[in-house]
Design a protein around this motif. Structure first.
Motif, PDB file in Angstrom:
ATOM      1  N   GLY A 158     -48.721 -51.164 -70.045  1.00  0.00           N
ATOM      2  CA  GLY A 158     -48.391 -52.020 -68.839  1.00  0.00           C
ATOM      3  C   GLY A 158     -46.927 -52.566 -68.652  1.00  0.00           C
ATOM      4  N   VAL A 159     -46.662 -53.188 -67.502  1.00  0.00           N
ATOM      5  CA  VAL A 159     -45.348 -53.766 -67.004  1.00  0.00           C
ATOM      6  C   VAL A 159     -45.542 -55.112 -66.823  1.00  0.00           C
ATOM      7  CG1 VAL A 159     -43.516 -53.314 -65.661  1.00  0.00           C
ATOM      8  CG2 VAL A 159     -44.489 -51.328 -66.426  1.00  0.00           C
ATOM      9  N   CYS A 160     -44.641 -56.042 -67.028  1.00  0.00           N
ATOM     10  CA  CYS A 160     -44.459 -57.381 -66.646  1.00  0.00           C
ATOM     11  C   CYS A 160     -43.423 -57.630 -66.141  1.00  0.00           C
ATOM     12  CB  CYS A 160     -45.009 -58.298 -67.383  1.00  0.00           C
ATOM     13  SG  CYS A 160     -45.168 -60.145 -66.848  1.00  0.00           S
ATOM     14  N   VAL A 161     -42.992 -58.170 -64.800  1.00  0.00           N
ATOM     15  CA  VAL A 161     -41.862 -58.493 -64.128  1.00  0.00           C
ATOM     16  C   VAL A 161     -41.655 -60.036 -63.971  1.00  0.00           C
ATOM     17  CG1 VAL A 161     -40.200 -58.305 -61.998  1.00  0.00           C
ATOM     18  CG2 VAL A 161     -41.718 -56.404 -63.001  1.00  0.00           C
ATOM     19  N   GLY A 162     -40.547 -60.609 -64.685  1.00  0.00           N
ATOM     20  CA  GLY A 162     -40.290 -62.017 -64.356  1.00  0.00           C
ATOM     21  C   GLY A 162     -39.387 -62.164 -63.607  1.00  0.00           C
ATOM     22  N   LEU A 163     -39.314 -63.177 -62.656  1.00  0.00           N
ATOM     23  CA  LEU A 163     -38.259 -63.565 -61.597  1.00  0.00           C
ATOM     24  C   LEU A 163     -38.314 -65.180 -61.322  1.00  0.00           C
ATOM     25  CD1 LEU A 163     -39.808 -62.202 -57.814  1.00  0.00           C
ATOM     26  CD2 LEU A 163     -41.249 -62.260 -60.077  1.00  0.00           C
ATOM     27  N   PRO A 164     -37.328 -65.558 -60.781  1.00  0.00           N
ATOM     28  CA  PRO A 164     -37.292 -67.024 -60.335  1.00  0.00           C
ATOM     29  C   PRO A 164     -38.137 -67.235 -59.233  1.00  0.00           C
ATOM     30  CG  PRO A 164     -35.169 -66.153 -59.665  1.00  0.00           C
ATOM     31  CD  PRO A 164     -35.934 -64.930 -60.375  1.00  0.00           C
ATOM     32  N   GLY A 165     -38.673 -68.498 -58.856  1.00  0.00           N
ATOM     33  CA  GLY A 165     -39.578 -68.979 -57.916  1.00  0.00           C
ATOM     34  C   GLY A 165     -40.729 -69.167 -58.133  1.00  0.00           C
ATOM     35  N   VAL A 166     -41.647 -69.133 -57.136  1.00  0.00           N
ATOM     36  CA  VAL A 166     -43.149 -69.742 -57.250  1.00  0.00           C
ATOM     37  C   VAL A 166     -43.872 -68.355 -56.921  1.00  0.00           C
ATOM     38  CG1 VAL A 166     -44.856 -70.638 -55.887  1.00  0.00           C
ATOM     39  CG2 VAL A 166     -42.696 -71.653 -55.931  1.00  0.00           C
ATOM     40  N   VAL A 167     -44.629 -68.010 -58.238  1.00  0.00           N
ATOM     41  CA  VAL A 167     -45.222 -66.761 -58.150  1.00  0.00           C
ATOM     42  C   VAL A 167     -46.743 -66.896 -58.479  1.00  0.00           C
ATOM     43  CG1 VAL A 167     -45.450 -64.633 -59.715  1.00  0.00           C
ATOM     44  CG2 VAL A 167     -43.324 -65.675 -59.423  1.00  0.00           C
ATOM     45  N   GLU A 168     -47.490 -66.216 -57.673  1.00  0.00           N
ATOM     46  CA  GLU A 168     -49.326 -66.161 -57.968  1.00  0.00           C
ATOM     47  C   GLU A 168     -49.178 -64.961 -58.681  1.00  0.00           C
ATOM     48  OE1 GLU A 168     -52.200 -66.535 -54.998  1.00  0.00           O
ATOM     49  OE2 GLU A 168     -50.814 -67.501 -53.599  1.00  0.00           O
ATOM     50  N   ARG A 169     -49.454 -65.196 -60.101  1.00  0.00           N
ATOM     51  CA  ARG A 169     -49.720 -64.188 -60.963  1.00  0.00           C
ATOM     52  C   ARG A 169     -51.037 -63.486 -60.745  1.00  0.00           C
ATOM     53  NH1 ARG A 169     -48.766 -61.755 -65.921  1.00  0.00           N
ATOM     54  NH2 ARG A 169     -50.470 -61.473 -67.142  1.00  0.00           N
ATOM     55  N   ILE A 170     -52.012 -64.201 -60.362  1.00  0.00           N
ATOM     56  CA  ILE A 170     -53.325 -63.450 -60.317  1.00  0.00           C
ATOM     57  C   ILE A 170     -53.226 -62.377 -59.083  1.00  0.00           C
ATOM     58  CG2 ILE A 170     -55.742 -63.772 -59.885  1.00  0.00           C
ATOM     59  CD1 ILE A 170     -55.811 -66.179 -61.484  1.00  0.00           C
ATOM     60  N   SER A 181     -43.331 -65.969 -63.040  1.00  0.00           N
ATOM     61  CA  SER A 181     -42.161 -66.555 -62.996  1.00  0.00           C
ATOM     62  C   SER A 181     -41.491 -66.360 -64.453  1.00  0.00           C
ATOM     63  CB  SER A 181     -42.426 -68.241 -63.041  1.00  0.00           C
ATOM     64  OG  SER A 181     -42.957 -68.763 -63.789  1.00  0.00           O
ATOM     65  N   ASP A 182     -40.110 -66.248 -64.200  1.00  0.00           N
ATOM     66  CA  ASP A 182     -39.357 -66.079 -65.477  1.00  0.00           C
ATOM     67  C   ASP A 182     -39.473 -67.221 -66.456  1.00  0.00           C
ATOM     68  OD1 ASP A 182     -37.973 -67.957 -63.984  1.00  0.00           O
ATOM     69  OD2 ASP A 182     -36.000 -66.756 -63.850  1.00  0.00           O
ATOM     70  N   VAL A 183     -39.439 -68.388 -66.059  1.00  0.00           N
ATOM     71  CA  VAL A 183     -39.553 -69.292 -66.989  1.00  0.00           C
ATOM     72  C   VAL A 183     -40.886 -69.165 -67.930  1.00  0.00           C
ATOM     73  CG1 VAL A 183     -40.371 -71.413 -65.572  1.00  0.00           C
ATOM     74  CG2 VAL A 183     -39.161 -71.917 -67.586  1.00  0.00           C
ATOM     75  N   ASN A 184     -41.892 -69.009 -67.356  1.00  0.00           N
ATOM     76  CA  ASN A 184     -43.298 -68.918 -67.792  1.00  0.00           C
ATOM     77  C   ASN A 184     -43.090 -67.725 -69.163  1.00  0.00           C
ATOM     78  OD1 ASN A 184     -45.077 -70.841 -66.702  1.00  0.00           O
ATOM     79  ND2 ASN A 184     -45.882 -69.332 -65.325  1.00  0.00           N
ATOM     80  N   LEU A 185     -42.449 -66.787 -68.623  1.00  0.00           N
ATOM     81  CA  LEU A 185     -42.237 -65.647 -69.729  1.00  0.00           C
ATOM     82  C   LEU A 185     -41.440 -66.145 -70.895  1.00  0.00           C
ATOM     83  CD1 LEU A 185     -41.755 -62.604 -67.273  1.00  0.00           C
ATOM     84  CD2 LEU A 185     -43.681 -63.530 -68.068  1.00  0.00           C
ATOM     85  N   VAL A 186     -40.324 -66.738 -70.510  1.00  0.00           N
ATOM     86  CA  VAL A 186     -39.596 -67.447 -71.500  1.00  0.00           C
ATOM     87  C   VAL A 186     -40.260 -68.393 -72.560  1.00  0.00           C
ATOM     88  CG1 VAL A 186     -37.585 -68.905 -72.093  1.00  0.00           C
ATOM     89  CG2 VAL A 186     -37.370 -67.024 -70.449  1.00  0.00           C
ATOM     90  N   THR A 187     -41.389 -69.322 -71.654  1.00  0.00           N
ATOM     91  CA  THR A 187     -42.075 -70.213 -72.706  1.00  0.00           C
ATOM     92  C   THR A 187     -43.009 -69.357 -73.548  1.00  0.00           C
ATOM     93  OG1 THR A 187     -41.948 -71.509 -70.439  1.00  0.00           O
ATOM     94  CG2 THR A 187     -43.730 -71.889 -72.429  1.00  0.00           C
ATOM     95  N   LEU A 188     -43.454 -68.369 -73.248  1.00  0.00           N
ATOM     96  CA  LEU A 188     -44.209 -67.666 -73.997  1.00  0.00           C
ATOM     97  C   LEU A 188     -43.547 -67.052 -75.098  1.00  0.00           C
ATOM     98  CD1 LEU A 188     -47.183 -66.630 -74.639  1.00  0.00           C
ATOM     99  CD2 LEU A 188     -46.704 -64.651 -73.198  1.00  0.00           C
TER     100      LEU A 188
END
Length: 405
Positions: free
Chosen positions: A148-160, A194-201
């Protein structure tokens, strides 16, 4: 009374066992049972299935023996070769890519310097695809070996939904970037967050919040990001929507009207105001070259009073927002990061002072505010961690990684 779905309960138990092995491994079955509060029989059954599927491996520690049997204790840990995933971070001026194994150890990484604001969505997807394929090859793997691949970016993201509602990276709204990228990867599923969610994890798995199930991450970058970890889970809105701290309304000190926090305390707003303050001077060239933040940090270190006053105002606005977040969530730790934090006490000091002034006495000693200077690959590692969490956290029919079709 309706009983719980047995399959769902088994999936939840598997997740907790896997997560315990990831967080505390190498770890024994007895220790897993203690940490998860699952019975020894349940832990033995789950770990046996995980071993059969090749998701975990064992090794014996000769010096550590089972007290009851006198035999070397068998320790369990994740099998690094069980899966490989790719994490990607999009920023305005570069693309960062990392290929990791099942433990989120980075096998290869690369940085592609490019101004994404000037590119269309399809071109950005092409560039990300090229970076992924090259990074996977550099790790000695093929795309068929990528789970799998996951992309993080700044802004408002609907992950689902895989949709970016708004981001400074894209020149348009509601971009279905996950589908755009998945169509290019030959069967490998791509997700976005969102990139900050990825950093949080990433902070939860590897960083300053390891072992904490409740904390906040605030990134002061081009925009302002907010990651909320609550009870070991990322807090999300409808459809996995990520919150954007920059959209929060604040009233500046001595101000008559409210404003968006992003207009008062983001890196972009700090640079814009500094450029206006210093207009006509010898510093314009740095701003034209896109090195405004570097110039601000330089002048702050030199004690330039106008810049120090600007950073104090920005820190006060951030402190106002953080005090409200602490009041709402009472996290034991708040992690601050971003290029602007390089200003040190000129920005962090006003944040701490404002938080201390605004918090009620009952919460004054609850939250530890720390600054973490991230390296570029932490976003990519967080993206990889998100994908790995998807792989072993879903309610599968077996304990093996989920197969996307």
């Amino acid at each position: 009374m309706k009983t719980a779905d047995p399959e769902l309960m088994r999936a939840i138990n598997r997740f907790h066992v896997m997560d315990a092995i990831r967080r505390f491994g190498p770890i024994s079955r007895v220790e897993i049972s203690d940490r998860t509060q699952l019975s020894a029989t349940t832990v033995s059954a789950i770990t046996a299935a995980l071993l059969d599927d090749g998701l975990i491996i064992t090794h014996q520690l000769g010096g550590i023996r089972d007290a009851a049997r006198g035999r070397p204790r068998v320790m369990l840990e994740l099998n690094p070769a069980a899966a490989h995933v790719v994490g990607v971070k999009l920023a305005l001026d570069q693309i960062t890519v990392a290929t990791t194994n099942f433990r989120a150890d980075v096998l290869s990484s690369l940085v592609l310097p490019i101004r994404l604001q000037r590119q269309s969505v399809s071109v950005i997807a092409d560039l990300v695809e090229d970076g992924i394929r090259r990074c996977v090859a550099d790790a000695g793997l093929t795309m068929e070996q990528v789970s799998g691949v996951c992309v993080g970016l700044p802004g408002v993201v609907e992950r689902i939904a895989g949709v970016c509602r708004a981001s400074p990276v894209f020149g348009e709204r509601d971009v279905p970037f996950a589908a755009e990228l998945t169509g290019r990867l030959g069967g490998v599923v791509a997700t976005i967050d969102s990139d900050v969610n990825l950093v949080t994890l990433a902070e939860h798995w590897f960083g300053q919040a390891r072992g904490l199930d409740d904390f906040l991450v605030i990134s002061v970058e081009l925009g302002l990001g907010l990651g909320i970890m609550h009870n070991g889970e990322l807090f999300r809105g409808a459809n996995g929507l990520s919150p954007d701290l920059g959209d929060l309304m604040v009233r500046p000190p001595n101000g008559d009207s409210s404003t968006r926090l992003s207009s008062a305390a983001s890196e972009a707003s700090i640079v814009a105001e500094a450029r206006e303050i210093l207009a006509g001077g010898d510093h314009e060239h740095a701003f034209r070259l896109g090195r405004g933040m570097e110039k601000i940090l330089e002048l702050a270190e030199q004690g330039e009073p106008r810049i120090l006053a600007l950073l104090e105002r920005a820190g006060g606005a951030l402190g106002f927002a953080i005090a409200n977040l602490i009041t709402l969530f009472a996290p034991p730790k708040v992690i601050l990061a971003g290029a602007a934090l390089e200003a040190g006490e000129a920005l962090v000091g006003p944040i701490r002072h404002t938080v201390a002034a605004l918090l009620p006495p009952s919460l004054a000693d609850v939250s530890d505010i720390v600054v973490h200077h991230w390296q570029d690959d932490i976003w990519a590692r967080g993206a990889a961690a998100m994908t790995l969490r998807d792989l072993y956290g879903a309610p599968w029919n077996t304990t093996g990684p989920v197969v996307h079709r």
